[in-house]
Scaffold this motif. Sequence first.
Motif, PDB file in Angstrom:
ATOM      1  N   ARG A 121       0.838  -1.076  -0.290  1.00  0.00           N
ATOM      2  CA  ARG A 121      -0.287   0.033   0.260  1.00  0.00           C
ATOM      3  C   ARG A 121       1.017   1.443  -0.247  1.00  0.00           C
ATOM      4  N   LYS A 122       1.665   1.045   0.536  1.00  0.00           N
ATOM      5  CA  LYS A 122       3.148   2.548   0.698  1.00  0.00           C
ATOM      6  C   LYS A 122       3.210   2.980  -0.771  1.00  0.00           C
ATOM      7  N   SER A 133       0.231  15.763 -10.839  1.00  0.00           N
ATOM      8  CA  SER A 133       0.244  16.802 -11.111  1.00  0.00           C
ATOM      9  C   SER A 133       0.643  17.613  -9.772  1.00  0.00           C
ATOM     10  N   ASN A 134      -0.443  17.889  -9.256  1.00  0.00           N
ATOM     11  CA  ASN A 134      -1.251  18.781  -7.716  1.00  0.00           C
ATOM     12  C   ASN A 134      -1.552  18.048  -6.392  1.00  0.00           C
ATOM     13  N   PRO A 135      -0.748  16.677  -6.154  1.00  0.00           N
ATOM     14  CA  PRO A 135      -1.182  15.947  -5.178  1.00  0.00           C
ATOM     15  C   PRO A 135      -2.114  17.011  -3.862  1.00  0.00           C
ATOM     16  N   VAL A 136      -2.693  16.138  -3.261  1.00  0.00           N
ATOM     17  CA  VAL A 136      -3.055  16.828  -1.806  1.00  0.00           C
ATOM     18  C   VAL A 136      -3.138  15.814  -1.071  1.00  0.00           C
ATOM     19  N   LEU A 137      -2.583  16.671  -0.300  1.00  0.00           N
ATOM     20  CA  LEU A 137      -1.716  14.854   0.947  1.00  0.00           C
ATOM     21  C   LEU A 137      -2.881  14.011   2.014  1.00  0.00           C
ATOM     22  N   ALA A 138      -3.866  14.603   1.495  1.00  0.00           N
ATOM     23  CA  ALA A 138      -5.394  14.780   2.155  1.00  0.00           C
ATOM     24  C   ALA A 138      -5.442  13.201   1.138  1.00  0.00           C
ATOM     25  N   ASP A 139      -5.256  13.114   0.584  1.00  0.00           N
ATOM     26  CA  ASP A 139      -5.802  12.024  -0.284  1.00  0.00           C
ATOM     27  C   ASP A 139      -4.582  10.908  -0.131  1.00  0.00           C
ATOM     28  N   TYR A 140      -3.491  11.208   0.283  1.00  0.00           N
ATOM     29  CA  TYR A 140      -2.503  10.137   0.999  1.00  0.00           C
ATOM     30  C   TYR A 140      -2.125  10.276   2.421  1.00  0.00           C
ATOM     31  N   PRO A 141      -3.590   9.596   3.007  1.00  0.00           N
ATOM     32  CA  PRO A 141      -3.042   8.876   4.368  1.00  0.00           C
ATOM     33  C   PRO A 141      -1.947   8.388   4.423  1.00  0.00           C
ATOM     34  N   MET A 142      -1.822   7.677   4.224  1.00  0.00           N
ATOM     35  CA  MET A 142      -0.238   7.036   4.814  1.00  0.00           C
ATOM     36  C   MET A 142       0.349   7.936   4.865  1.00  0.00           C
ATOM     37  N   ILE A 143       0.952   8.437   3.526  1.00  0.00           N
ATOM     38  CA  ILE A 143       1.986   9.831   3.349  1.00  0.00           C
ATOM     39  C   ILE A 143       2.323  10.657   4.515  1.00  0.00           C
ATOM     40  N   SER A 144       0.658  10.820   4.393  1.00  0.00           N
ATOM     41  CA  SER A 144       0.468  11.936   5.542  1.00  0.00           C
ATOM     42  C   SER A 144       1.061  11.436   6.724  1.00  0.00           C
ATOM     43  N   GLU A 146       3.049   9.766   8.269  1.00  0.00           N
ATOM     44  CA  GLU A 146       4.796   9.635   8.205  1.00  0.00           C
ATOM     45  C   GLU A 146       6.129  11.117   7.523  1.00  0.00           C
ATOM     46  N   VAL A 147       4.799  12.362   7.347  1.00  0.00           N
ATOM     47  CA  VAL A 147       5.379  13.306   7.380  1.00  0.00           C
ATOM     48  C   VAL A 147       5.829  13.389   8.651  1.00  0.00           C
ATOM     49  N   GLY A 148       7.284  14.248   9.019  1.00  0.00           N
ATOM     50  CA  GLY A 148       8.002  14.513  10.024  1.00  0.00           C
ATOM     51  C   GLY A 148       8.084  13.419  10.698  1.00  0.00           C
ATOM     52  N   VAL A 149       8.432  11.839  10.227  1.00  0.00           N
ATOM     53  CA  VAL A 149       8.761  11.069  10.477  1.00  0.00           C
ATOM     54  C   VAL A 149       9.639  10.331  10.241  1.00  0.00           C
ATOM     55  N   THR A 150       9.065   9.476   9.203  1.00  0.00           N
ATOM     56  CA  THR A 150      10.173   9.667   7.934  1.00  0.00           C
ATOM     57  C   THR A 150      10.324  10.291   6.887  1.00  0.00           C
ATOM     58  N   ALA A 151      10.439  11.188   6.888  1.00  0.00           N
ATOM     59  CA  ALA A 151      11.480  12.292   6.835  1.00  0.00           C
ATOM     60  C   ALA A 151       9.955  14.081   6.445  1.00  0.00           C
ATOM     61  N   GLU A 152      11.018  14.867   6.348  1.00  0.00           N
ATOM     62  CA  GLU A 152      10.023  16.592   6.635  1.00  0.00           C
ATOM     63  C   GLU A 152       8.966  16.286   5.446  1.00  0.00           C
ATOM     64  N   THR A 153       8.960  16.411   4.542  1.00  0.00           N
ATOM     65  CA  THR A 153       7.679  16.135   3.460  1.00  0.00           C
ATOM     66  C   THR A 153       7.058  15.050   2.978  1.00  0.00           C
ATOM     67  N   ALA A 154       6.248  15.445   2.446  1.00  0.00           N
ATOM     68  CA  ALA A 154       5.323  13.755   1.725  1.00  0.00           C
ATOM     69  C   ALA A 154       5.544  13.844   0.608  1.00  0.00           C
ATOM     70  N   TYR A 155       7.023  14.903  -0.276  1.00  0.00           N
ATOM     71  CA  TYR A 155       7.431  14.325  -1.628  1.00  0.00           C
ATOM     72  C   TYR A 155       8.657  13.361  -0.643  1.00  0.00           C
ATOM     73  N   GLN A 156       9.469  13.338   0.303  1.00  0.00           N
ATOM     74  CA  GLN A 156      10.540  13.041   0.489  1.00  0.00           C
ATOM     75  C   GLN A 156      10.131  11.461   1.234  1.00  0.00           C
TER      76      GLN A 156
END
Length: 215
Positions: A121-122, A133-144, A146-156
Amino acid sequence: MISLIIYEIATGRVARQITVLDEYERDQNLREGEAYLLGSVNPATCYVKNGEVKAYPEKPQAHLSFDFAAEAWVDARDAATIARDLDEVKESAMAEVNAQIGRARQRVITALPGQDMIYLRKEAEARAYLAASNPVLADYPMISAEVGVTAETAYQVAQVWIYMSQSWQALAASLEAIRLTAANAIAAASSAEAIADALAAFEAALSAASGPTPV
């Protein structure tokens, strides 16, 4: 007290080590087909040849029997027993291969119930995020999450997950090749020594494999 080495006349196998008080007690302890020598030995390590106590040579394999006439360790098993024993050694070797491969996999993934589904799933979410093109973070709950945990930004976070997925796939392919190579070598082995060689080659290949830290 008199120490006696009791041995079988026909073979030279030392039957037992005894201590007696006199000749009468000595003769009472001798059974048919047995003779004696004065002295003390460990029956498990010595035999008698031409009236002389000799030490067994080193036993190279556990299943061998000692041929007293030839004074050598020989394989006295019949063909069916040899085949059955070889199959048991192969089965044990494959169990060891699979166990070591399992441990190697667990060094690079978190072994929890359902964790494999989480990893899939990840990866899917990361690929979708990076392709948008313009991802909305709320649409990606697993990435959201781990932001600040695995990496500083959603892209990272997404980049980390893609890297981990690619690294795991490469390692998984390598481990499976190592496992199958060992399995083929073990299956083709015609002796316990060949199986031991296959295991040694497998362990050398496995020790050279490495992978990323699980996320």
